[in-house]
Design a protein around this motif. Structure first.
Motif, PDB file in Angstrom:
ATOM      1  N   VAL A  29      54.649  57.405  31.097  1.00 46.18           N
ATOM      2  CA  VAL A  29      55.787  57.875  30.305  1.00 46.18           C
ATOM      3  C   VAL A  29      56.613  56.710  29.786  1.00 46.18           C
ATOM      4  O   VAL A  29      56.951  56.642  28.600  1.00 46.18           O
ATOM      5  CB  VAL A  29      56.664  58.827  31.139  1.00 46.18           C
ATOM      6  N   PHE A  30      56.942  55.756  30.678  1.00 48.75           N
ATOM      7  CA  PHE A  30      57.893  54.698  30.320  1.00 48.75           C
ATOM      8  C   PHE A  30      57.224  53.390  29.914  1.00 48.75           C
ATOM      9  O   PHE A  30      57.917  52.445  29.517  1.00 48.75           O
ATOM     10  CB  PHE A  30      58.841  54.424  31.494  1.00 48.75           C
ATOM     11  N   ARG A  31      55.892  53.309  30.029  1.00 47.62           N
ATOM     12  CA  ARG A  31      55.182  52.076  29.662  1.00 47.62           C
ATOM     13  C   ARG A  31      55.808  50.887  30.371  1.00 47.62           C
ATOM     14  O   ARG A  31      56.141  49.862  29.786  1.00 47.62           O
ATOM     15  CB  ARG A  31      55.203  51.840  28.149  1.00 47.62           C
TER      16      ARG A  31
ATOM     17  N   LEU B 159      46.372  52.562  29.467  1.00 51.77           N
ATOM     18  CA  LEU B 159      47.125  53.794  29.693  1.00 51.77           C
ATOM     19  C   LEU B 159      47.133  54.650  28.438  1.00 51.77           C
ATOM     20  O   LEU B 159      47.270  54.133  27.328  1.00 51.77           O
ATOM     21  CB  LEU B 159      48.562  53.474  30.103  1.00 51.77           C
ATOM     22  N   PRO B 160      47.009  55.967  28.588  1.00 48.79           N
ATOM     23  CA  PRO B 160      47.080  56.846  27.409  1.00 48.79           C
ATOM     24  C   PRO B 160      48.492  56.870  26.840  1.00 48.79           C
ATOM     25  O   PRO B 160      49.472  56.723  27.575  1.00 48.79           O
ATOM     26  CB  PRO B 160      46.692  58.216  27.980  1.00 48.79           C
ATOM     27  N   ASN B 161      48.608  57.046  25.567  1.00 47.73           N
ATOM     28  CA  ASN B 161      49.902  57.138  24.902  1.00 47.73           C
ATOM     29  C   ASN B 161      50.248  58.614  24.720  1.00 47.73           C
ATOM     30  O   ASN B 161      49.706  59.297  23.861  1.00 47.73           O
ATOM     31  CB  ASN B 161      49.862  56.429  23.543  1.00 47.73           C
ATOM     32  N   VAL B 162      51.177  59.095  25.554  1.00 44.92           N
ATOM     33  CA  VAL B 162      51.517  60.524  25.523  1.00 44.92           C
ATOM     34  C   VAL B 162      52.671  60.812  24.570  1.00 44.92           C
ATOM     35  O   VAL B 162      53.029  61.963  24.364  1.00 44.92           O
ATOM     36  CB  VAL B 162      51.880  61.022  26.937  1.00 44.92           C
TER      37      VAL B 162
ATOM     38  N   TRP C 171      61.110  46.629  31.049  1.00 45.64           N
ATOM     39  CA  TRP C 171      60.154  47.328  30.197  1.00 45.64           C
ATOM     40  C   TRP C 171      58.849  46.548  30.037  1.00 45.64           C
ATOM     41  O   TRP C 171      58.052  46.837  29.146  1.00 45.64           O
ATOM     42  CB  TRP C 171      60.773  47.580  28.822  1.00 45.64           C
ATOM     43  N   TRP C 172      58.623  45.611  30.938  1.00 46.52           N
ATOM     44  CA  TRP C 172      57.412  44.797  30.860  1.00 46.52           C
ATOM     45  C   TRP C 172      56.210  45.581  31.369  1.00 46.52           C
ATOM     46  O   TRP C 172      56.260  46.285  32.367  1.00 46.52           O
ATOM     47  CB  TRP C 172      57.572  43.516  31.665  1.00 46.52           C
ATOM     48  N   LEU C 173      55.099  45.436  30.653  1.00 48.39           N
ATOM     49  CA  LEU C 173      53.835  46.038  31.053  1.00 48.39           C
ATOM     50  C   LEU C 173      52.719  45.121  30.577  1.00 48.39           C
ATOM     51  O   LEU C 173      52.700  44.728  29.412  1.00 48.39           O
ATOM     52  CB  LEU C 173      53.676  47.428  30.420  1.00 48.39           C
ATOM     53  N   PRO C 174      51.803  44.740  31.470  1.00 45.35           N
ATOM     54  CA  PRO C 174      50.705  43.876  31.049  1.00 45.35           C
ATOM     55  C   PRO C 174      49.950  44.485  29.855  1.00 45.35           C
ATOM     56  O   PRO C 174      49.757  45.697  29.786  1.00 45.35           O
ATOM     57  CB  PRO C 174      49.810  43.799  32.294  1.00 45.35           C
ATOM     58  N   LYS C 175      49.529  43.627  28.933  1.00 38.19           N
ATOM     59  CA  LYS C 175      48.878  44.116  27.722  1.00 38.19           C
ATOM     60  C   LYS C 175      47.614  44.906  28.030  1.00 38.19           C
ATOM     61  O   LYS C 175      47.334  45.927  27.403  1.00 38.19           O
ATOM     62  CB  LYS C 175      48.566  42.941  26.794  1.00 38.19           C
ATOM     63  N   TRP C 176      46.846  44.414  29.027  1.00 43.18           N
ATOM     64  CA  TRP C 176      45.600  45.121  29.353  1.00 43.18           C
ATOM     65  C   TRP C 176      45.893  46.516  29.908  1.00 43.18           C
ATOM     66  O   TRP C 176      45.167  47.474  29.631  1.00 43.18           O
ATOM     67  CB  TRP C 176      44.771  44.318  30.353  1.00 43.18           C
ATOM     68  N   LEU C 177      46.981  46.625  30.674  1.00 46.00           N
ATOM     69  CA  LEU C 177      47.349  47.927  31.228  1.00 46.00           C
ATOM     70  C   LEU C 177      47.914  48.840  30.145  1.00 46.00           C
ATOM     71  O   LEU C 177      47.678  50.052  30.138  1.00 46.00           O
ATOM     72  CB  LEU C 177      48.371  47.737  32.344  1.00 46.00           C
TER      73      LEU C 177
END
Length: 875
Positions: free
Chosen positions: A546-548, A711-714, A701-707
């Motif tokens: 949800v929050f990426r 992750l699906p974009n809902v 709001w950091w998220l590794p690029k590969w992750l």
């Protein structure tokens, strides 16, 4: 998801008759099924895998005619002062009472205290007779209970004290007037929040429909699935609270969409697509937490969790379909957000284009200015509230926890007085001698071993079943059932079992209510870590989608732990320590029911994630549209604080209403959940969460690029719904299918006015399609004026863009050769106006537009000029 829900909302709006008919038919069908279903019997309480349950099952198998499931009553007699029950007159009274009790309906047997071993106290002042019934206590007829009470009342006339213990007189769980008061408070909050009786009535109506379907369905299936009374009450409690809140979130977003000038059908679709997405994910976390209770492997807990989860699913589905349909019926009776407060025009709007910030904005600004202090204060406050948890004592509940005015409590106290504190919690030792060569010798060995243990008051001789392969021995401890000494005695007997097995080939098992309570508490303790790991792990993954982000879900989980510990602390303080017990209608303090903590953990986790999703989704929405992290926090509070506060107050009112219930578990759950909502909504989500986000900044709001790629974009924020609207060209194409146009960064927001020329702006994206020529000013809502340079000359060809506060482009125009422009607006309200021209720095300002045209001039500075020169000013 947002696109699908957008279409669903519009469909429900257009086909409102079919939607309303469907839910009405489902409610009617559920009620008919509940009415025709056979009455629910006494729900069984089994706990697979524990020793006391194995002993109980073995006894039921080897002695099937023992009426083990039948109700029982202990009729306790106490002689008047100076007399004994063995006196001739008192003895004759007891014997006559025993005969009379044996004549009652559904009676299996009645024991005579003068012929039964250890049924008269050593001092002769107290005696008891045990009445055994053929049916479980909850299935006994009212005439059976009336006969028992009438017989006892006649015995009291002689002057002898006579009281009734056991489970026969236990009442069915009922809710009190507090439930009605809770719903009334919720109605008042809805009226204040939504601004009209019609709007306030919709969440109540849809919530009651959902609860009605859920409770009727549980009632219809109660007999077939062995569901207890508590199951339907808990389902009603949770379903009512989430049903009102989910509908409130969608209605509030709908009013906000109206305020941006949308048509009602489009506003319904967008509210369902955005707030509805949050509702789906919030509901999903609650369902995960409730269904996850099945990992504990306690059937009654699993049934409660699944039943409550079904009511939550109903609440989500009704919010997504019935609310849009009801909006279609009420039409314009639901007004845009803040309509009455946005009629100021002319000089007043020119003097204060930013408008007065609301309470949410002011609170959010306060927190981000002092995040460390707010964080420390919030954590310390919850830590203090959690201190009572260190003294938590669990129990299954017995007559000792009933009010002192009840006959059950009086009987319990008399038995403790006459036979010792352990008499009310005897241990039953089941000896399986089927493989023993000498069963009687094996049973005698067990008796002798137990007599040599500490804290043993009485050990009865072994009683064999008809087959002679199973014996039962009753052990009365010296200590009360809930004491650590009694628990140590249970473990000591079990420690002897292996040695007895080796010597006699007899298997020794310990059961009884006290042993069952000890085993149950241990089973729940052992299951707590796996349960938390499963539920928190799944919810963590869900929130990460949800929050990426990684840190935002982690922060949400830690905040939940603070909330649940503080809520359990409140329960212990009131129900175990007795604090404020009289004020809350708690007549007797005692151990916390074993089921309460783990069930509370499941429900609280789901509800905590509700507020996390609804509040933080708005913050992320602002952040991804170009706002700085701290400003995004403030924006989230600006749009969500009011509705989240209202939702929390509603949930607190609904849960608190169940404190008036006659059932101890319901009372505890009502207080615990009401406290948890307060702690989580107002301390964790409103204080600790924004403080943490402010301290983390962009790292939150950091998220590794590969992750991010995995992750699906809902699309919870409804990005696909923010396609460009062609208000000026009259294009009304469905936004879910509108083709993308060329996009370039345009500085947006009031914060743009303070950015330095060297800094790279945070940009939202706006269409660069060719705009129509300026149109003449109209008498309706609009913005008109002149774009001038630093020398006061009109800027030819300046591009002006009108953007909503959520970042959606509403319109675009190009200034004439003299710099004059006219920008129609969808309606009154707050908008962001940007101006850009070659060789000039772009400008942006937030304007408050009334019902009449707003005169507004824009001053553009040259590219080499200072950043704060030529700020937009109203004329």
């Amino acid at each position: 998801m947002a696109t699908f829900l957008y279409k669903l909302g519009r469909f429900a709006f257009r086909r409102r008759h079919y939607i309303a008919l469907f839910w009405a038919a489902l409610l009617a069908a559920a009620c008919v099924a509940a009415f025709k279903a056979p009455a629910a019997g006494s729900s069984s309480f089994s706990i697979p895998g524990i020793e006391s349950q194995k002993a109980y099952d073995l006894l039921a198998q080897r002695s099937p005619g023992s009426s083990a499931d039948g109700g029982d009553a202990n009729v306790v007699f106490k002689a008047p002062a100076g007399e004994k029950m063995t006196d001739a007159g008192n003895k004759a009274l007891v014997e006559q009472s025993v005969k009379d009790l044996g004549k009652g309906p559904e009676v299996d047997s009645v024991t005579d205290p003068f012929t039964q071993r250890n049924a008269v106290s050593k001092d002769g002042t107290i005696a008891y007779a045990q009445v055994k019934y053929t049916a479980p206590a909850k299935e006994l007829k009212d005439s059976t209970k009336d006969f028992l009470e009438k017989t006892v009342e006649e015995s009291r006339r002689s002057g002898v004290t006579v009281e009734i213990g056991g489970d026969v007189l236990d009442e069915t769980a009922e809710t009190g007037i507090g439930e009605v008061i809770g719903v009334a408070v919720a109605a008042v909050v809805l009226v204040v929040t939504l601004g009209s009786l019609v709007a306030a009535g919709l969440p109540l109506l849809t919530a009651l429909i959902g609860v009605g379907i859920g409770v009727a369905g549980i009632t219809a299936l109660a007999n077939a699935l062995d569901l207890g009374d508590t199951t339907s009450i808990l389902a009603m409690m949770i379903g009512l609270a989430v049903g009102i809140d989910y509908a409130l979130f969608i209605l509030s977003r709908y009013r906000g969409e109206l305020a941006e000038g949308r048509e009602r059908e489009d506003a319904v679709g967008r509210a369902t697509g955005t707030a509805g997405s949050a509702v789906v994910f919030a509901g999903l976390t609650v369902v995960i937490a409730l269904v996850g209770l099945s990992v504990v492997d306690v059937p009654v807990l699993t049934k409660m969790g699944i039943a409550a989860a079904c009511t939550v699913v109903l609440a989500v589905l009704i919010a997504l379909t019935m609310i849009p349909a009801m909006i279609g019926y009420v039409g314009r009776k639901i007004q845009p957000t803040g309509k009455k407060s946005k009629r100021s025009v002319g000089r007043k709007a020119q003097q204060n284009t930013e408008g007065k910030p609301n309470m949410g904005t002011r609170w959010g600004s306060f927190v981000v200015r002092r995040p460390a202090a707010v964080l420390v204060l919030g954590v310390v406050a919850l830590g203090v509230m959690a201190i009572p948890v260190t003294q938590l004592q669990l129990g299954l509940g017995d007559d000792s926890t009933k009010p002192e005015s009840t006959t059950q409590r009086k009987a319990y106290d008399l038995l403790s007085e006459g036979f010792g504190p352990g008499f009310n919690g005897p241990l039953m030792i089941v000896v399986d001698t089927k493989e023993s060569s000498d069963p009687k010798a094996a049973a005698s060995t067990v008796t002798d071993e137990i007599k040599g243990l500490k804290d043993v008051a009485t050990v009865t001789p072994a009683l064999f079943n008809k087959a002679g392969d199973t014996a039962t021995i009753t052990v009365v401890p010296n200590s009360k059932p809930s004491s650590t000494q009694t628990e140590d005695l249970v473990h000591a007997i079990r420690d002897k079992a292996d040695g007895i097995k080796a010597d006699t080939d007899a298997r020794v098992l310990v059961t009884g209510t006290t042993a069952m309570n000890i085993d149950f508490s241990q089973k729940l303790t052992n299951a707590l870590i796996p349960y938390l790991a499963l539920v928190v792990g799944l919810a963590f993954l869900l929130l990460m989608v949800v929050f990426r982000s990684i840190l935002v879900p982690l922060k949400a989980a830690l905040g939940f732990l603070l909330s649940v510990l503080a809520a359990l602390g409140a329960v212990v303080a009131v129900f175990q320590w007795g604090w404020l017990a009289g004020l809350l209608g708690v007549e007797e303090s005692g151990p916390i029911m074993s089921l309460v903590p783990i069930f509370m953990i499941g429900v609280i986790f789901g509800l905590a994630m509700d507020y996390e999703v609804f509040l933080v989704t708005r913050m992320r929405e602002a952040y991804v549209h170009g706002e700085e992290p701290k400003q995004a926090v403030v924006t989230g509070f600006k749009h969500s604080a009011r509705v989240v506060t209202a939702a929390a107050i509603i949930m607190m009112a609904v849960f608190a209403g169940f404190i008036s219930s006659s059932e101890s578990m319901i009372k505890m759950m009502g207080l615990g959940l009401a406290s948890a909502v307060f702690f989580d909504a107002f301390i964790v989500r409103m204080a600790i969460v924004p403080a943490v986000l402010a301290l983390l900044g962009r790292s939150a709001w950091w998220l590794p690029k590969w992750l991010d790629r995995a992750l699906p974009n809902v699309d919870v924020e409804g990005e696909r719904l923010r396609a460009q609207d062609q208000h000026q060209s009259g294009n009304t194409q469905d936004p879910s299918t509108e083709p993308p146009s060329e996009r370039r960064p345009v500085l947006v927001g009031a914060g743009a006015l303070r950015k330095s020329a060297e800094a790279e702006p945070q940009a939202a994206y706006a269409s660069t399609e060719s705009a129509p020529a300026p149109v003449p000013a109209t008498s309706g809502p609009s913005i008109e004026g002149q774009v001038r340079d630093a020398e006061g000359t009109g800027v030819d060809g300046a591009t002006l863009t009108l953007i909503s506060l959520t970042g959606r482009q509403l319109g675009r125009t190009v200034a004439g050769s003299d710099g004059r422009y006219s920008m129609p607006t969808p309606g009154s309200g707050s908008y962001v106006l940007t101006a850009a021209a070659d060789g000039h720095q772009p400008r942006a300002a937030t304007l408050e537009v009334g019902e009449e045209p707003l005169a507004y001039d824009v001053l553009l500075a040259g590219t080499s000029g200072p950043d704060d020169a030529g700020l937009p000013r109203a004329r």
